[in-house]
Write a protein that holds these residues in place. Structure first.
Motif, mmCIF file in Angstrom:
data_model
loop_
_atom_site.group_PDB
_atom_site.id
_atom_site.type_symbol
_atom_site.label_atom_id
_atom_site.label_comp_id
_atom_site.label_asym_id
_atom_site.label_seq_id
_atom_site.Cartn_x
_atom_site.Cartn_y
_atom_site.Cartn_z
ATOM 1 N N LEU A 369 10.562 -98.827 -21.503
ATOM 2 C CA LEU A 369 11.400 -97.927 -20.710
ATOM 3 C C LEU A 369 11.872 -96.727 -21.530
ATOM 4 C CD1 LEU A 369 13.541 -100.368 -18.552
ATOM 5 C CD2 LEU A 369 11.410 -99.199 -17.963
ATOM 6 N N TYR A 370 12.077 -96.900 -22.845
ATOM 7 C CA TYR A 370 12.453 -95.753 -23.671
ATOM 8 C C TYR A 370 11.351 -94.695 -23.662
ATOM 9 C CZ TYR A 370 16.630 -97.971 -25.631
ATOM 10 O OH TYR A 370 17.876 -98.534 -25.798
ATOM 11 N N ALA A 371 10.102 -95.140 -23.739
ATOM 12 C CA ALA A 371 8.985 -94.190 -23.665
ATOM 13 C C ALA A 371 8.964 -93.495 -22.309
ATOM 14 C CB ALA A 371 7.669 -94.921 -23.920
ATOM 15 N N GLU A 372 9.282 -94.233 -21.251
ATOM 16 C CA GLU A 372 9.331 -93.637 -19.912
ATOM 17 C C GLU A 372 10.485 -92.633 -19.813
ATOM 18 O OE1 GLU A 372 9.341 -96.400 -16.695
ATOM 19 O OE2 GLU A 372 7.468 -97.346 -17.294
ATOM 20 N N ILE A 373 11.605 -92.949 -20.448
ATOM 21 C CA ILE A 373 12.742 -92.015 -20.446
ATOM 22 C C ILE A 373 12.315 -90.677 -21.038
ATOM 23 C CG2 ILE A 373 14.976 -91.536 -21.552
ATOM 24 C CD1 ILE A 373 15.539 -94.590 -21.253
ATOM 25 N N TYR A 374 11.575 -90.737 -22.137
ATOM 26 C CA TYR A 374 11.111 -89.493 -22.752
ATOM 27 C C TYR A 374 10.188 -88.735 -21.803
ATOM 28 C CZ TYR A 374 9.097 -86.125 -25.927
ATOM 29 O OH TYR A 374 8.697 -84.944 -26.501
ATOM 30 N N ASP A 375 9.279 -89.446 -21.160
ATOM 31 C CA ASP A 375 8.361 -88.789 -20.218
ATOM 32 C C ASP A 375 9.134 -88.146 -19.064
ATOM 33 O OD1 ASP A 375 6.031 -89.355 -21.589
ATOM 34 O OD2 ASP A 375 5.685 -91.245 -20.546
ATOM 35 N N GLN A 376 10.137 -88.848 -18.547
ATOM 36 C CA GLN A 376 10.915 -88.297 -17.429
ATOM 37 C C GLN A 376 11.738 -87.092 -17.870
ATOM 38 O OE1 GLN A 376 12.765 -92.044 -16.872
ATOM 39 N NE2 GLN A 376 10.832 -92.914 -16.162
ATOM 40 N N PHE A 377 12.202 -87.119 -19.101
ATOM 41 C CA PHE A 377 12.988 -86.014 -19.657
ATOM 42 C C PHE A 377 12.139 -84.752 -19.805
ATOM 43 C CE2 PHE A 377 14.092 -83.939 -23.796
ATOM 44 C CZ PHE A 377 15.261 -83.320 -23.398
#
Length: 477
Positions: A369-377
């Protein structure tokens, strides 16, 4: 009021919020007056008494007999339940967020009536997503559960699911794809599957023994009206399916914050603060609690039970990761401070860490989910897309934070980034991160989002310390 509900009067619905929440708290005190054994399955009669006292009413829409839409009440009942242990608040969240909310959003009238009757007068239900062979890839193409229209008013359903809380209850909402001409579509729908169609193999878990888990197998012909079609459009259907988890992650902080308070209470009760290191560790718990409060307040203020949440995916993942990470940290610290008592079966605080650890894994492992947070950011928001904004992938992370309303509209004026962190953010552009660095940059982004909203200086300093550690991990990974 809906006839499926067990109430003969409107007393619970007419209570104001403080009175209703006090009623729920008093009910918990009465039901668990003799304590609760978290090493065994929660007694069904006690759980039913809590539900019939109105525990799940905040999750219901008014037209189905629920209370007026109030996100604060949803968070509060989860928080109150957390004071009685991880399994108690978890079961509240399962039946509220993962059963009632999807059932009311996507079910037809017959399914809703049957589901409400089972939840409020029986043993309730669960949501079946995860599969033994694909685990976290619940939405990916690897999902093999399917249903096939047989053309005679029936469907054939074949599914194998596991790690669903409330397994062996009266029904499951089973996620499956439609199969046509021997091929599985991309579309995922839910099916309302009564217990009679399900075979259970009970799982022996390391923790959460007070919640029933099992491998659930369905291989049966069922009435076609079991299908809960999320949308006729594949893209919209997938978005609706994802929306279940976005809302669940946003609301999860009610559970984790209640457990955090439970940890703080037990720390104050059992830890002797006259030892310097013990005092230091107690303060570490308090700092994590302060961050948890920020996340809790965010959901209460910025989420509504009757409003879409698809635009809040980044925020949902931030809340899920940080609330579970810091609560698990606090649970481990408490267990350490308890010494041998921290491993004694039956001690009020001994099982918190092992029961809570799955929260860092369920609904998406935190590192993923941290990697997804970066992608969403690093993508345009829905609002920016409507305005025709296009992100320059050569802009720095610092520039993006300063232009992203998700950060600027919630930030307190006194929260200014230190120079070393600003310099780090200025060295990376939106396109610089590889798959591994995205995890650590996602951690930085998540904590910066909370840092901007943190009212206490101790909690702000704690977050900056964590951010600097994430920066080191990113630089040397």
């Amino acid at each position: 009021m809906n006839n499926a509900l067990p109430f003969s009067n409107t007393e619970l619905l007419n209570m104001d919020t403080p009175t209703f929440l006090q009623h729920i708290e008093s009910t918990f005190q009465r039901v668990f007056a003799d304590g609760v054994n978290l090493m065994e399955y929660l007694p069904e009669n006690k759980w039913l008494e809590l539900k019939q006292a109105g525990l799940l009413l905040p999750f219901l829409l008014e037209q189905h007999g629920g209370r007026k839409n109030n996100q604060f009440e949803i968070q509060e009942v989860l928080r109150i339940a957390g004071h009685y242990g991880v399994p108690v608040t978890l079961r509240t969240g399962i039946e509220g967020a993962l059963v009632l909310q999807p059932l009311l959003e996507f079910g037809n009238e017959t399914q809703i009536q049957q589901g409400l009757q089972s939840v409020f007068n029986g043993e309730g239900g669960g949501l079946a997503i995860t599969e033994p062979k694909t685990s976290g890839s619940a939405i990916a193409r690897e999902m093999q559960s399917y249903y096939e229209d047989l053309g005679d008013g029936t469907v054939y359903v074949e599914a194998e699911k596991y790690w669903q809380g409330n397994s062996q209850s009266e029904f499951l909402l089973v996620a499956a794809k439609e199969r046509k001409n021997g091929r599985l579509s991309k579309m995922i729908n839910l099916l309302f599957v009564p217990k009679q169609y399900i075979q259970f193999d009970v799982l022996k878990s390391e923790g959460l023994r007070a919640v029933r888990y099992a491998i659930n197998r369905v291989a049966a012909k069922m009435p076609a009206n079991a299908v809960m079609r999320l949308s006729e459009n594949d893209a919209l259907g997938l978005r609706a399916f994802q929306n279940i988890f976005i809302r669940s992650r946003l609301q999860l902080v009610g559970m984790s914050h209640g457990i955090m308070e439970y940890i703080v209470e037990n720390t104050r009760k059992f830890a002797k603060k006259d030892i310097k290191f013990v005092e230091f560790e107690c303060k570490e718990i308090e700092k994590r609690y302060a961050v948890s409060q920020v996340l809790y307040d965010y959901t209460c203020k910025h989420v509504a039970p009757d409003a879409p949440v698809s635009h809040q995916l980044m925020e949902a993942n931030i809340i899920k990761t940080l609330s579970t990470e810091y609560t698990y940290d606090a649970a481990q610290i408490l267990q350490k401070l308890l010494g041998a008592k921290g491993f004694e079966s039956g001690h009020v605080a001994s099982n918190i860490a092992i029961d809570f650890r799955p929260f860092t894994i369920f609904e998406g492992p935190n590192d993923m989910l941290y990697a997804e947070i970066y992608d969403q950011f690093t993508r345009v928001t829905a609002e920016e897309k409507e305005q025709g904004v296009k992100l320059d992938k050569n802009q720095t992370l610092l520039q993006r934070i300063k232009s992203d309303k998700r950060f600027t509209l919630t930030a307190l004026k006194e929260r200014v980034l230190p120079q070393d962190i600003s310099e780090f953010l200025s060295r990376y552009t939106l396109s610089d991160a590889d798959a591994l660095k995205k995890v650590f940059l996602g951690k930085v982004v998540a904590k910066l989002f909370v840092f901007g909203q943190t009212a206490t200086d101790d909690a702000a300093a704690f977050l900056l310390k964590n951010i600097r550690q994430d920066i080191l991990d990113c630089e040397y990974c």
